[in-house]
Scaffold this motif. Structure first.
Motif, PDB file in Angstrom:
ATOM      1  N   SER A 142      -2.066  -1.390  -3.698  1.00 20.68           N
ATOM      2  CA  SER A 142      -3.045  -0.337  -3.457  1.00 20.68           C
ATOM      3  C   SER A 142      -2.264   0.953  -3.256  1.00 20.68           C
TER       4      SER A 142
ATOM      5  N   ASP B 288       0.851  -1.190   0.000  1.00 24.56           N
ATOM      6  CA  ASP B 288       0.000   0.000   0.000  1.00 24.56           C
ATOM      7  C   ASP B 288       0.883   1.236   0.000  1.00 24.56           C
TER       8      ASP B 288
ATOM      9  N   ALA C  99      -5.120  -5.278  -0.504  1.00 23.82           N
ATOM     10  CA  ALA C  99      -4.230  -5.566  -1.630  1.00 23.82           C
ATOM     11  C   ALA C  99      -3.768  -7.015  -1.601  1.00 23.82           C
TER      12      ALA C  99
ATOM     13  N   ALA D 103      -5.973  -1.077   3.718  1.00 23.30           N
ATOM     14  CA  ALA D 103      -5.629  -1.110   2.298  1.00 23.30           C
ATOM     15  C   ALA D 103      -4.577  -2.173   1.990  1.00 23.30           C
TER      16      ALA D 103
ATOM     17  N   ASP E   8      -6.717   3.080  -2.799  1.00 22.09           N
ATOM     18  CA  ASP E   8      -6.619   2.772  -1.371  1.00 22.09           C
ATOM     19  C   ASP E   8      -7.967   2.527  -0.708  1.00 22.09           C
TER      20      ASP E   8
ATOM     21  N   ALA F 152      -9.445  -0.796  -1.893  1.00 21.02           N
ATOM     22  CA  ALA F 152      -8.668  -1.873  -1.273  1.00 21.02           C
ATOM     23  C   ALA F 152      -9.033  -2.021   0.200  1.00 21.02           C
TER      24      ALA F 152
ATOM     25  N   ASP G 122      -9.087   2.614  -9.347  1.00 21.75           N
ATOM     26  CA  ASP G 122      -8.155   3.738  -9.305  1.00 21.75           C
ATOM     27  C   ASP G 122      -8.329   4.630 -10.535  1.00 21.75           C
TER      28      ASP G 122
ATOM     29  N   SER H  96      -9.465  -5.591 -10.853  1.00 17.00           N
ATOM     30  CA  SER H  96      -8.622  -5.573  -9.662  1.00 17.00           C
ATOM     31  C   SER H  96      -8.197  -6.953  -9.196  1.00 17.00           C
TER      32      SER H  96
ATOM     33  N   LYS I 297       0.275   3.897  -7.533  1.00 17.60           N
ATOM     34  CA  LYS I 297       0.501   2.462  -7.343  1.00 17.60           C
ATOM     35  C   LYS I 297       0.885   1.794  -8.661  1.00 17.60           C
TER      36      LYS I 297
ATOM     37  N   GLY J 176      -5.020  -4.969  -8.348  1.00 17.01           N
ATOM     38  CA  GLY J 176      -4.959  -4.105  -7.184  1.00 17.01           C
ATOM     39  C   GLY J 176      -6.108  -3.113  -7.171  1.00 17.01           C
TER      40      GLY J 176
END
Length: 506
Positions: A76, A6, A433, A429, A236, A239, A172, A207, A155, A233
């Motif tokens: 994340s 993270d 992840a 997070a 944040d 996640a 994201d 993800s 990330k 992923g």
């Protein structure tokens, strides 16, 4: 064994998860934030990688056998940041972060250039998002803009270092304002409004899918097996939702960290840009979520602790706990807008305020006002989500602020909701992840995405909820009354030279 990485704003955190979904170990390395000019917030991508390497070394030394068994990595990280790469994949400048407010003028430009923005991206243009940052770059650093070959989120820049692949995922990417959020794909129209094309964007995977593989030479240097998969992923917050098992419609949480987030899962795309609600893709296929976001949350308590000279936050909280109910209801009011605000105001010029100070105001009373102001801002966010049709009866509380039972109960009372504090409140997070890494390796989602046991449950006190309502209404009125003055204070106008003579001498 599965590794979650993270990339936060203040630290990089690593977490090892075994096949039984038990946390085996964690490590972290701190990061520094640069604010070279007012409203700016930047970090060097190279610092992210150096911190990752330090955390890897610490975790590997502490748990060498578990480390060597890592089969997949999940990522994340902080959302919205703009990592700008040249044709050789080198950063052109420091990354512009989520809490950077320089592009407020470009937000209006994006709304004009992309009239379909709200319908497609599901969000208002705000300085924190990625797209306005690129419009700012085009206007203020045009030579650099012309050299931008790729734009990555923080990330995903780590993924590039791990694998050599440029890949992102919908949760994201939804925070860039370039994603068609309902379709979970890049929008060519929104990219064109910023002078960009799909060729400059990373490839998208879900993800919980494999996105790439760790480079063999890096795997050898880190003491990993030859083939280590990297999951798509998540941002944040998405996640963190996976980390606490928020996967079904109506599941949600509050993250009380540097910023404050109220996150609720939806079964479909439900935008409400008029109230500055974020409508993003979740970290599982066929799921979306809404978020209200405040830019300063637990950071308000951190700021006030330093400001008032308390030894630490625990000492200040202990003083606040000694206050009686009558004292708290007569405390000052606090507007927690130390870095501007998103939901529901979308105001980069909003500023903090302690209102109602008297000669008898002790730091415990002002400290209570800080806790209450954050709780009231979360209540504003909840109202915005409900206006978009989102229903919720119970929320989990994660982040550093979740350590305070006093604060958790105050939030329960202000929102009139049950607040559950998971036993692993600070793993969010990074745990999410690692769980996504397990899913990418074929693990059963029902087994992996379990909600952790609650360490505490805070039921709302209906009587205290009612007693707080007059204070909440005054809290809201303060912002409405002062909004214009806040903008003037953030950008003061110098007195013209020909008027200096009108100012009387002291």
């Amino acid at each position: 064994m599965f590794l979650g990485i993270d990339l936060g704003t203040s630290e990089v955190k690593l977490l090892l998860l075994d096949d039984a979904q038990l946390v085996v170990g964690q490590a972290s390395a701190p990061l520094q934030l640069s604010r070279p000019q007012p409203l700016w917030a930047e970090q060097q991508p190279a610092d992210w990688w150096a911190a990752t390497e330090r955390a890897v070394a610490a975790l590997r030394e502490r748990l060498p056998q578990a480390w060597s068994q890592v089969r997949a990595i999940g990522l994340s990280g902080q959302m919205h940041g703009a990592v700008l790469l040249d044709a050789d994949d080198r950063p052109l400048r420091p990354a512009i972060l989520w809490n950077d407010g320089r592009s407020h003028a470009e937000c209006a430009e994006l709304e004009r250039l992309a009239p379909m923005l709200h319908a497609v991206a599901g969000n208002l243009a705000m300085p924190g998002f990625t797209a306005p940052k690129l419009l700012w770059l085009r206007r203020h650093e045009p030579a650099l803009f012309a050299r931008v070959a790729s734009v990555l989120l923080p990330k995903d820049w780590l993924r590039l270092q791990l694998s050599g692949a440029k890949v992102s995922e919908p949760s994201d990417a939804a925070g860039t304002l370039w994603l068609d959020v309902a379709a979970r794909d890049w929008s060519d129209e929104l990219l064109a409004a910023c002078g960009l094309t799909r060729a400059q964007m990373p490839r998208l995977v879900e993800s919980n899918a494999i996105s790439a593989w760790v480079r063999p030479e890096l795997a050898a240097r880190w003491g990993l097996r030859a083939e280590v998969a990297i999951a798509g992923g998540a941002g944040d917050n998405a996640a963190s939702a996976i980390g606490i098992g928020a996967t079904e419609p109506g599941d949600g949480f509050i993250s009380l960290g540097t910023s404050g987030v109220l996150f609720v899962v939806n079964e479909r795309f439900r935008p409400n840009p008029a109230s500055a609600v974020h409508a993003f893709c979740h970290a599982l296929p066929g799921r979306w979520h809404q978020m209200s976001v405040m830019l300063s949350a637990a950071s308000c308590l951190r700021w006030f602790t330093q400001f008032c000279g308390a030894a630490n936050e625990a000492e200040l909280l202990a003083e606040i706990e000694q206050l009686g109910t009558a004292e708290r209801l007569a405390a000052p009011l606090f507007l927690p807008y130390l870095a501007g605000e998103r939901t529901p105001h979308n105001d980069p010029f909003a500023s903090g305020l302690l209102f109602g100070l008297t000669a008898g105001t002790r730091r415990a009373l002002a400290g209570y006002a800080v806790l209450e102001g954050v709780a009231f801002a979360l209540a504003d966010g909840l109202d915005a989500l409900r206006a978009a049709g989102t229903g919720v009866q119970r929320l989990s509380l994660v982040g550093g602020g979740a350590r305070s039972a006093l604060w958790a109960q105050l939030i329960a009372d202000a929102l009139n909701l049950e607040i559950a504090v998971p036993g692993s409140a600070e793993a969010g997070a990074a745990l999410g992840a690692a769980r996504l890494a397990a899913l990418a390796s074929g693990a059963d989602p029902q087994r992996v995405c379990r909600a952790p046991a609650s360490a505490a449950l805070h039921a709302p006190d209906p009587h205290h909820h009612l007693r707080l309502q007059p204070r909440l209404q005054r809290f809201r009125a303060l912002y409405r009354q002062l909004q214009g003055l806040m903008a003037e204070q953030a950008a003061p106008h110098p007195i013209p030279a020909d008027r200096l003579t009108e100012i009387p001498s002291p």
